[in-house]
Design a protein around this motif. Structure first.
Motif, short mmCIF file in Angstrom:
data_model
loop_
_atom_site.label_atom_id
_atom_site.label_comp_id
_atom_site.label_asym_id
_atom_site.label_seq_id
_atom_site.Cartn_x
_atom_site.Cartn_y
_atom_site.Cartn_z
N LYS A 165 0.82 -1.22 0.00
CA LYS A 165 0.00 0.00 0.00
C LYS A 165 0.85 1.26 0.00
O LYS A 165 0.37 2.33 -0.40
N ARG A 169 2.49 3.36 -6.87
CA ARG A 169 1.35 3.02 -7.71
C ARG A 169 0.59 1.89 -7.04
O ARG A 169 1.12 1.17 -6.19
N ARG A 170 -0.65 1.73 -7.42
CA ARG A 170 -1.51 0.73 -6.80
C ARG A 170 -1.34 -0.62 -7.47
O ARG A 170 -1.30 -0.72 -8.70
N TYR A 171 -1.23 -1.66 -6.67
CA TYR A 171 -1.14 -3.03 -7.16
C TYR A 171 -2.26 -3.87 -6.56
O TYR A 171 -2.76 -3.59 -5.46
#
Length: 279
Positions: A165, A169-171
Motif C-alpha cells: 500500500k 502506484r496501486r497493485y
C-alpha cells in the motif's frame, strides 16, 4: 506439532535438511532464469529444473501434485507468463522479448521440502513490469522480516500489506492464494495471507518454517483458473509477479533456507537477526 492447527515444529537436524533442499531450489531458479530466452518454450525451461533436481539427487514436490484428485501437475516448476499469475503449467507457450516470467520451484531432500519463486523479465523490460517485480520482492522481504519467534502470522501479513500500500502506484494483491507452513510436506498449517485481516492468528515459535509468497498484479486482484485446472490468470489481463522464500525461525534468528546466502544481506539491511544453524 503445536496447537489445534497442528503446526509442525522442526528439530535443528530437520531444518538443516530443509536448507539442503532450499539450496537445490535456489540453484534451480537461477538455472531456469539463466536459460530462459526468446523462442524457448516453458516446457524447455521446466526441463532445466528437472536437470538440477537430478544432479542433486533431489525429487520434485510439484510433479504430479494433486494427482489424487485427478489432475496431477505436469511439471517440476510452475512457469507463469504475463497475465498468468501462478501455477502455470509448462508447455508449448513460447517466450518472447519483454515477457514477465514467474517461476515457482521446489525440491525434496530425504523427505524435507524447499519451495521458492522468483520473477524475471525476458530481454528488454517495460519499466512498469520492473517496478511490479521489485515491489513484490520488497513485499516478500518486508514479510520475512516479521517472521520472528514470539510474533504472529498476522504480523507477517500486515507487513506485506503495508509495504504494498505504500508503493507509489496501486497493485492488486492476490487473496485466494497464500503462503503456508512447510516441512515434511510442501503445504502445511498455517496459511500466511498476503493482506491483513482481523481475527486470531497463530503464534510464531522457534522450529517453525514458513513459505512466504506475495503475488501482485499491475491491475486488480481478481483471478480465474484456466481449463487445465491449474493456471491462474488475472481477470483483467494485467501482468503479475510472484516472489517466495522458505524461512526458518531458529533460536538465533531467521534463516532463509532458499536464499543462497541464507538471507544474511537482506536481513541485515532491515536490522533483523540472521540465525543460521551450524553443521
Amino acid at each position: 506439532m503445536m496447537g489445534s492447527m497442528r503446526i509442525e515444529i522442526k528439530t535443528d537436524d530437520q531444518l538443516k535438511l530443509m536448507r539442503r533442499a532450499g539450496l537445490v531450489v535456489a540453484e534451480g531458479l537461477q538455472a531456469m532464469q539463466d536459460a530462459a530466452s526468446p523462442g524457448m518454450t516453458t516446457l524447455e525451461v521446466d526441463a532445466v529444473g528437472r536437470e538440477v533436481l537430478a544432479r542433486n539427487n533431489a525429487t520434485s514436490n510439484f510433479l504430479n501434485y494433486g494427482a489424487e484428485y485427478g489432475v496431477g501437475f505436469a511439471g517440476v516448476a510452475c512457469i507463469s507468463v504475463n497475465e498468468e499469475l501462478v501455477h502455470g503449467v509448462p508447455g508449448s507457450r513460447v517466450l518472447a522479448e519483454g515477457d514477465v516470467v514467474s517461476v515457482d520451484f521446489g525440491a525434496i531432500i530425504q523427505g524435507w521440502h524447499g519451495d521458492a519463486a522468483a520473477t524475471f523479465i525476458i530481454g528488454e523490460a517495460d519499466p512498469a513490469d520492473e517496478a511490479l517485480s521489485e515491489a513484490t520482492r520488497g513485499a516478500l522481504w518486508a514479510g520475512i522480516s516479521q517472521a520472528k519467534a514470539g510474533g504472529r502470522v498476522s504480523h507477517v501479513s500486515r507487513a506485506i500489506d503495508e509495504f504494498v500500500k505504500a508503493q507509489p502506484r496501486r497493485y492488486g494483491t492476490l487473496r485466494e492464494y497464500t503462503g503456508h507452513g512447510i516441512g515434511s510436506s510442501m503445504h502445511m498449517d498455517p496459511d500466511v495471507p498476503n493482506f491483513h485481516k482481523r481475527g486470531p492468528s497463530p503464534k510464531l515459535d522457534v522450529g517453525m518454517a514458513l513459505a512466504i509468497e506475495p503475488m501482485l498484479t499491475r491491475g486488480l486482484h481478481q483471478t480465474s483458473v484456466c481449463e487445465d485446472d491449474w493456471t491462474v490468470v488475472s481477470r483483467d489481463g494485467s501482468r503479475g509477479a510472484h516472489w517466495e522464500h522458505t524461512v526458518a525461525i531458529t533460536r538465533d534468528g531467521l534463516w532463509v533456507l532458499t536464499a543462497p546466502d541464507g538471507g544474511e544481506a537482506e536481513l541485515a539491511a532491515r536490522g533483523v537477526q540472521f540465525g543460521p544453524l551450524s553443521d
